[in-house]
Design an enzyme around this catalytic site. Structure first.
Site, PDB file in Angstrom:
ATOM      1  N   HIS A 103      26.636 -45.493 -43.210  1.00 27.94           N
ATOM      2  CA  HIS A 103      26.065 -46.392 -42.203  1.00 27.94           C
ATOM      3  C   HIS A 103      26.998 -47.586 -42.092  1.00 27.94           C
ATOM      4  O   HIS A 103      27.543 -48.056 -43.086  1.00 27.94           O
ATOM      5  CB  HIS A 103      24.655 -46.827 -42.599  1.00 27.94           C
ATOM      6  CG  HIS A 103      23.960 -47.665 -41.570  1.00 27.94           C
ATOM      7  ND1 HIS A 103      24.041 -47.405 -40.219  1.00 27.94           N
ATOM      8  CD2 HIS A 103      23.179 -48.763 -41.691  1.00 27.94           C
ATOM      9  CE1 HIS A 103      23.325 -48.298 -39.553  1.00 27.94           C
ATOM     10  NE2 HIS A 103      22.804 -49.139 -40.431  1.00 27.94           N
TER      11      HIS A 103
ATOM     12  N   ILE B  48      18.120 -39.777 -51.665  1.00 29.88           N
ATOM     13  CA  ILE B  48      18.044 -38.532 -50.903  1.00 29.88           C
ATOM     14  C   ILE B  48      19.409 -38.137 -50.351  1.00 29.88           C
ATOM     15  O   ILE B  48      19.814 -36.974 -50.434  1.00 29.88           O
ATOM     16  CB  ILE B  48      17.004 -38.660 -49.778  1.00 29.88           C
ATOM     17  CG1 ILE B  48      15.608 -38.873 -50.377  1.00 29.88           C
ATOM     18  CG2 ILE B  48      16.994 -37.411 -48.898  1.00 29.88           C
ATOM     19  CD1 ILE B  48      14.534 -39.180 -49.361  1.00 29.88           C
ATOM     20  N   GLN B  49      20.151 -39.102 -49.780  1.00 27.47           N
ATOM     21  CA  GLN B  49      21.483 -38.787 -49.262  1.00 27.47           C
ATOM     22  C   GLN B  49      22.495 -38.624 -50.387  1.00 27.47           C
ATOM     23  O   GLN B  49      23.336 -37.720 -50.355  1.00 27.47           O
ATOM     24  CB  GLN B  49      21.950 -39.871 -48.291  1.00 27.47           C
ATOM     25  CG  GLN B  49      21.347 -39.779 -46.897  1.00 27.47           C
ATOM     26  CD  GLN B  49      21.858 -38.588 -46.092  1.00 27.47           C
ATOM     27  OE1 GLN B  49      22.852 -37.945 -46.438  1.00 27.47           O
ATOM     28  NE2 GLN B  49      21.154 -38.274 -45.015  1.00 27.47           N
TER      29      GLN B  49
ATOM     30  N   SER C 215       2.032 -26.883 -20.414  1.00 28.11           N
ATOM     31  CA  SER C 215       1.218 -26.366 -19.310  1.00 28.11           C
ATOM     32  C   SER C 215       1.648 -26.988 -17.983  1.00 28.11           C
ATOM     33  O   SER C 215       2.271 -28.057 -17.943  1.00 28.11           O
ATOM     34  CB  SER C 215      -0.261 -26.676 -19.564  1.00 28.11           C
ATOM     35  OG  SER C 215      -0.504 -28.071 -19.392  1.00 28.11           O
TER      36      SER C 215
END
Length: 332
Positions: free
Chosen positions: A108, A27-28, A252
């Protein structure tokens, strides 16, 4: 504050006549190789001959070579294969073909920081690490923007390591968003800590515990699944886009008050102390030794055995049914 480089500050001139070998086409590798090629760099892709990735890279218009051939030809070797095969690949095919003046580049830092790979002293050792999946790296590049990267130089043998690093970051498209200076040590320690304490380990364990709490109290598992797992993405997306306080402003009032007052009851000072222990085991090498030893002994079973246990958990059984309701055509 970290140093950040932007696109206009960086020139491709120092590397425009250099050949970049992208090792791996996952993918990279796919995204980064195509971005570099589209930016005008000379790119070759180094792969195991005859595999599906070889055919894919060739069909994308790349010149594809074996890993050894690519490393021998290239000036910059950009390593994008999975962490746990890098050391053997380096010993067998990359290392013998890396000569003085070349650059070893990574996305990495683990292999270099933990000395799985020990680069010779006469080459540059650099890192360009996009902070997003490969699909996003390619998508944002094609949109005319980019995915930020963190960048580092571990060894500057040629005196031009930073020019190479920043040039690669620009060619990938990351400099359009920003290149953030780091070190190999900082990248791997913070990356592993995030994975273990928060992004993967911490969040997944928290979700399972919350699910168990509701089911054990008599609530229907299907309702528990929606409340503690399915809706998590909505919150994470808001935090990513608007920040933590931006998320609080968009939920909320009941969720805001309940979360702000009860969240610290769940994640208290004791949790933070245990996070510190996780970080310490990364910093002192304990986790690295455990991980490498387990992988060498058991291979994928080092983690598959934990995943098999989770497969039989009620949250996974219910989850498969719930996901089929929302995405009937999906496969897992």
């Amino acid at each position: 504050m970290a140093q950040v480089w932007k696109d206009a500050e960086i020139s491709l001139d120092p590397i425009k006549d250099q050949t970049v070998a992208v090792i791996g086409y996952g993918i990279q590798g796919d995204a980064q190789a195509n971005n570099m090629k589209d930016s005008g760099l000379k790119v070759v892709v180094g792969l195991k001959e005859g595999g599906s990735s070889w055919k894919k890279a060739a069909s994308d218009g790349h010149r594809v070579l074996t890993v050894a051939e690519a490393c021998k030809e290239a000036d910059i070797i950009h390593v994008l294969v999975p962490d746990m095969i890098q050391a053997q690949l380096y010993r067998d095919e990359m290392g013998p073909n890396i000569s003085k003046g070349k650059a070893l580049s990574f996305s990495h830092a683990a292999a270099i920081h933990w000395k799985w790979i020990e680069a010779p002293s006469d080459v540059d050792v650099i890192m360009v690490a996009p902070k997003g999946p490969g699909s996003k790296v390619r998508e944002t590049y094609l949109e005319g923007f980019g995915t930020p990267s963190i960048v580092a130089v571990e060894q500057d043998s040629t005196g031009g390591a930073w020019d190479r690093t920043l040039g690669l970051g620009k060619a990938i498209g990351s400099a359009r968003a920003g290149l953030i200076k780091t070190t190999f040590k900082e990248e791997v320690e913070t990356d592993w800590f995030g994975e273990q304490a928060d992004l993967c380990g911490g969040s997944a364990t928290m979700v399972v515990s919350a699910f168990e709490t509701l089911v054990e109290a008599g609530y229907q598992p299907e309702i528990a699944y929606f409340e503690v797992l399915h809706e998590l993405k909505l919150i994470v997306d808001m935090i990513q886009k608007y920040g933590i306080n931006g998320m609080w402003r968009r939920v909320s009032e009941t969720a805001r008050y309940g979360g702000l007052t009860r969240g610290p009851m769940v994640m208290d000072s004791h949790t933070k102390e245990r996070m510190g222990k996780v970080l310490k085991e990364i910093q002192d090498g304990t986790f690295n030794e455990e991980w490498v030893s387990s992988y060498r002994k058991d291979g994928r079973d080092a983690f598959d055995k934990y995943m098999k246990e989770l497969d039989s958990h009620q949250i996974e059984q219910v989850g498969r049914k719930m996901r089929k309701m929302m995405w009937p055509d999906s496969t897992e």
